[in-house]
Each structure stands twice: as C-alpha cells, then as structure tokens.
Design a protein around this motif. Sequence first.
Motif, PDB file in Angstrom:
ATOM      1  N   TYR A 204       0.897  -1.319  -0.101  1.00 19.44           N
ATOM      2  CA  TYR A 204      -0.026   0.003   0.067  1.00 19.44           C
ATOM      3  C   TYR A 204       0.887   1.119   0.087  1.00 19.44           C
ATOM      4  CZ  TYR A 204      -4.374   2.623   0.768  1.00 19.44           C
ATOM      5  OH  TYR A 204      -5.281   3.201   0.869  1.00 19.44           O
ATOM      6  N   GLU A 290      -7.643   2.125   5.842  1.00 17.93           N
ATOM      7  CA  GLU A 290      -6.472   2.570   4.877  1.00 17.93           C
ATOM      8  C   GLU A 290      -5.077   2.458   6.045  1.00 17.93           C
ATOM      9  OE1 GLU A 290      -5.227   5.734   2.122  1.00 17.93           O
ATOM     10  OE2 GLU A 290      -5.571   6.918   4.053  1.00 17.93           O
ATOM     11  N   SER A 293      -4.050  -1.094   6.105  1.00 11.53           N
ATOM     12  CA  SER A 293      -3.570  -1.532   4.762  1.00 11.53           C
ATOM     13  C   SER A 293      -1.953  -1.231   4.515  1.00 11.53           C
ATOM     14  CB  SER A 293      -4.250  -0.892   3.503  1.00 11.53           C
ATOM     15  OG  SER A 293      -5.482  -1.046   3.776  1.00 11.53           O
ATOM     16  N   TYR A 481      -6.557  12.350   3.586  1.00 17.09           N
ATOM     17  CA  TYR A 481      -6.706  10.854   3.101  1.00 17.09           C
ATOM     18  C   TYR A 481      -7.658  10.264   4.353  1.00 17.09           C
ATOM     19  CZ  TYR A 481      -3.440  11.718  -0.771  1.00 17.09           C
ATOM     20  OH  TYR A 481      -2.933  11.953  -1.848  1.00 17.09           O
ATOM     21  N   ARG A 483      -6.676   7.868   6.199  1.00 20.66           N
ATOM     22  CA  ARG A 483      -5.977   7.505   7.334  1.00 20.66           C
ATOM     23  C   ARG A 483      -6.097   8.532   8.430  1.00 20.66           C
ATOM     24  NH1 ARG A 483      -2.548   8.267   3.004  1.00 20.66           N
ATOM     25  NH2 ARG A 483      -0.858   9.589   3.144  1.00 20.66           N
ATOM     26  N   LEU A 592     -10.204   4.660  -1.063  1.00 21.33           N
ATOM     27  CA  LEU A 592      -9.563   3.627  -0.310  1.00 21.33           C
ATOM     28  C   LEU A 592      -8.469   3.009  -1.132  1.00 21.33           C
ATOM     29  CD1 LEU A 592     -11.889   1.940   2.444  1.00 21.33           C
ATOM     30  CD2 LEU A 592      -9.755   3.353   2.925  1.00 21.33           C
TER      31      LEU A 592
END
Length: 664
Positions: A204, A290, A293, A481, A483, A592
């Motif tokens: 990721y 996220e 990931s 984002y 996250r 995502l």
Amino acid sequence: MRSKTHKTKQPIYIYISKLKKAYKLAFSIWIVLAILLFIFTIVLSALSYNKTYKANLNVISVNQVGLSYEYHAKLHFKSNLFRVQENISTMTILDINYKENIAKSSITNLSTHLQYINFKSPQKLEGNIASINYKVSFLPLYKKLALAFIGGLMLIFIVSEVRTCFKVRVCEFIASPNFLKIFIISVVIYLVALSALLRGDVYYIDDFGRAVGQGDDWIGFSRYIAKYLYNIINSFQSFPYTDISPLPQLLAVIILSLSGMLVSYIVRKKLDILGIIATLPLGLSPYFLENLSYKFDSPLMSFSLFILLVPFLFKDNLKHFIYISFIALLLSLSTYQASNGIYIIFTLLLVLTNYLYKEKSIKENLKFLGSAVLSFIVAMLVYKYFIATQVNGYVSSYAMSFTKILEGGNLKIYLSYIFSDLKDLPFFIFSLVIALLFILACTFNSKQTKLLSFISSIVFLALGLCLFSGAYLVLSKPLLYPRAFIGFGAFIALVYINLFYMKNSKILKVLNVVFVALGSYSLVVFASSYGNAISAQQSYMMQRAGFLAKDLSTLVSREAQTKTGIVFEGSIGYSPVTDNFIKRYGSMAQRLIPITLLGNPLWPWNRQPLIYQGTNYKSYNEAVCAPQNTTAKKKLVLDNAYQSIYKSNSCYFVDLKPSTWKAR
C-alpha cells in the motif's frame, strides 16, 4: 498479631525506601551525565571559536536539462569532528574557491543541506570542482542537550510519581475477569474481518518503496517514536527495512484488540463480548482500513491510537492523569499525529457521563475537563516548538490564520468528507439509528433532568463530530486521506459503547444490542469486501505493469533503462472486482484504493509496479523527462489494447488504457 503486622509492613517499607533511592540515583546520574556533555560541548565550541576549516566539493551526480546541467555535489571535510552534522552543528560557508576552468558566475541556484550542495551550471563538470572555507557552530547541540536534559528530568520525575499507581491500574485491567477469553475473541474477530486484506499481501503506497529499501524511516514527519518502535519490531534492525508482513499487521490486530478492551474497561468497568463488538469501529471503521493496509505503518498507527487511551485509566487521580496524559500525547504525536483527536473525544464522553450520571460533582468534572485541556495544550505546544520539524509540502504543520480558525477552520471539509464517504454504506444508516438510541439512552437513564440530558447528549454528538480530527482542524494544509480520520472511528466506538453504560429498559436494550451488532457486522463485511477489492486491484495493476514492461523491452535496451524516463498518462482503470466494490460503496471505496496508474501522472508511486517487474527506468520528475529535454515532437512507437507509447528524445510517454469492463 503485632509480629504479623510488622512482617507485612516491613517489606513494603524497604521496597519504597529502595525505590526512592533508585530515583535519587537516576536524577544524580542524569545530572552528572548532562554536566559532562555540556562541558564537552563547551570545549568543542572553544576549540572551533574563530577558526576556519576546509572541505572539498565533489560532484556525485549530474542531469542535463536543456542546455544547462543540474548538479548534486557532496562536501568532503578534512576534519571529521569540526564539520556540519545534523542536530549537532551548523556550517557557515565563508567562500568557495572554484577550479581555474570554472567561472564562478556560471554557478547558479546554489543550495545546501548538511554536507550536500545542489547547483546549476551551463558547464559540464565532474570530480573535485572547488575547495570551501567554512566556520562551524555547535549551537544545535546545546539546544538538543538542554531539551534532553529537561525532558529526562521530567520523565524521571513523572515515572517516580506514577510508577506504583500505573502498575496497579494496569494489573487491575489485565486481572479483569475473562481478560484472556475476551482478548482471544477480539483477535479472532479482527483476523476474520482482515483475512482478505492479509491474504492479499497488498503493498500500500509507501510499502512499495520500503519493501525494496527505498522510502524513509518516518523521521521527515517528526515520527521519531515510529522509527524506534519499528526498529524493535524489525528485530532491532534500522532502515532500510525488509518486508516482514504479515507480522506488523498481526501486531496491529493485537494492539487494536487491547484498545477496544481498554475502552470497554474504562467506560463500563468490565470486559465482555458486547463491549468488544461495540468497540469494533475503533479499528474497523472504513477510514482505519487504510491505516491497516500499510504493511509497515499499521502497528505504529495502531499504537498511536492505543497510547492515547491509557491516561483515562487514571481519570480518578488528576495528578497522575495529567502526568500520563502529557507523556501519552507526546508518544502518540511522535508516532502518528492524526490520532490526537481521540484524546479530545474520550475526554468529552467522560465529562458527559460524569454529568449525566452524577459520577462526579460539577466542580470535580470541571477539574477533570480542565486537566485534560491543559495536558492537551501543553503537550501540543511542547511537540510543536521543541520536538517537531516543521513541514510544508502536500501537508503543512503550520496553522491557518486566526480569522480562518474562527470561521471553522477545516471543519466543513472534514464533515463534507464524512457525509460523501459514508452515505452509501449500511454502517452509516446503522450509526444514525444508534445516534438516536444514544440520545434516548442518555435522556432516560440520566440522573439529571430529561431536558438537560437531551441537550447534553446532542451537544456531545455535535462536538464529537466536529472535533474528531483534533488539531488538524486548524492546519493550513491538513491531511485529508482516509488514514487521517482515525478519530472518527473512535468517536463512533465511544457512542456505541456508551449505550451500555447504564442498564436500559428491556426494549431499549434489545434495540441497542441489535443495531450495535448490525453496525459492527457491516464493518466486518465492508472490510472483507475491501480486502478482496484491493487485492484484485493490485493483481490487475501488476499484470498491466508486466504487459508494459514487456512492451518497453522491445523499445528500450536493458542497458539504456537507467537513461530512459517514463511518464504515465491515462489510466488502467479498475479491475472488475474493484470496479464492483466502488460501484456498491461509492466514494469511501474509491478513496481507499490508491491511485497508482490511475490517471495522475504526478503520483510518485506510479513507477513502483514497473520496478517490481525488475526494471529501472527514470521517473517522470527526473531530468530526462523535463520539458527542456522533451522538446522533440512525441512520436507514437507502439499501440495495443493496453497502452499507447509515445517517445520524445529519451523519455517515453505511456498512455494507459482502462479496462473495458464496467460493473452494472
């Protein structure tokens, strides 16, 4: 009887006595060590006072851009001690003496960073090009020593104050009935929910670079604790790292399980399956997927969340609460800053429950709130001005203007994302119902008047929704984002768990259990769907990168790869599985999925899939693909069902073509 009492007290007295001596010894050693280091620094400063040192400037790389050259050079110091060193000393260049064949006026755009110097010149240069005279200052070392000295004394003092209480509270938590059973159940639930993601072996974003020894070790964003924690996870090996997945993600699962249990224990004072189910949004919110990931980052981001929950074990002892909050906030900020809003939300929930159920008097409640606010502000200021390195790139650590803060800061942006991201998820509907149940539970179970309880519960929901992003609300360029929305998952988890704070009527209890179970189950389903979708996208992306590598091999020789640039234009689109996932879940699903090879030519990670095919082409932002070096008209050199490839000088422009499949 007296003898028995004497025997039980004596060991405790001896233990406390030794403990005090140990901390006195720690203080003494720390002070002596600090004095010695300061003396050493003073000696260095005295020896270097008014003295000039020499270094040679050597070119280490060059890129031609049009008719000019961009140089990256390095200073080779004749003294290994009296030189520029990060966080230790600075260098002031007095003069640069270039070689006879180099015109000083031809050197432009000169910039320095530590021992490296970048500049431009129309001349072709190589090897040693100049000698430099400079002075050195050890002022940064004084600052670092002063901060370390003060920080060390504070840490020793805080540990000496809270050690016994900390040990007792942590032991009480671990000794809770069914601790091991609930922990195992929680881990199993997380593993089931994340099995598709773990099985997919997804790289990721930053993982692409770190897995092959590129990227960074988090220091650039002042995540110092993250670096040291990962070094420990990586068997005490520092950057560059190797891919040790799924170990880091399994550690993240353990940390999140403990986090959910800690929330349940603090709020409900017990551990049970219902508490674990209610706190699943903490780690399985669509946004935190996220974070999970990332192969390398996931345990660090989870730790930043977990450590902010620990201070609330000590909410009934304000002195210890302040000390531990201060340390926990600094640890969290130095691990992953986006978690900071969790501290605010948890504080607000405890203030609400204290008020509604008269757990504390209004005066005590205000003291608790004041202690939390004080801890948060002081920790933020210490981190910002004494620990963090300011950044101003795609995100910024600088605050927006006071006028914009008064206008709401980034609140509208975050709230608009929440609505647009979640409106297509069943979780959103279930959470809205649970918000209504939360208001009902607070209103009817409260020991305050119904009207005040009703208003208080709505105020909490409004504040929680507004403040989950914490300090990010006032940043001039915040991280947007998924996250960065860690606090939102924590907010939802706290709303869920609070439904079971007090005993409800039978009907309300059933409704609470049903909708909390449905909400959490929908997260497990979404996580499973996401894991399969992103795995399918990576497989598709790697397949397309393989096709491209094969096509490029017919155009570029193996030896010429390092002199050839690639610019990605167009998009590969989504794999059929991923396309269906996005079709069903909308904006949240799309946000995502990383945009690698999805139409953004400036995305830094576009080249990574090609690297994973064993190639070594230059990136879009290197000199070979600079506008000055691609003046020739683009010529179509290859066209097929997957991409069209154009060439301009030594740069290839790849127009990727999307999948023809579209989900219905």
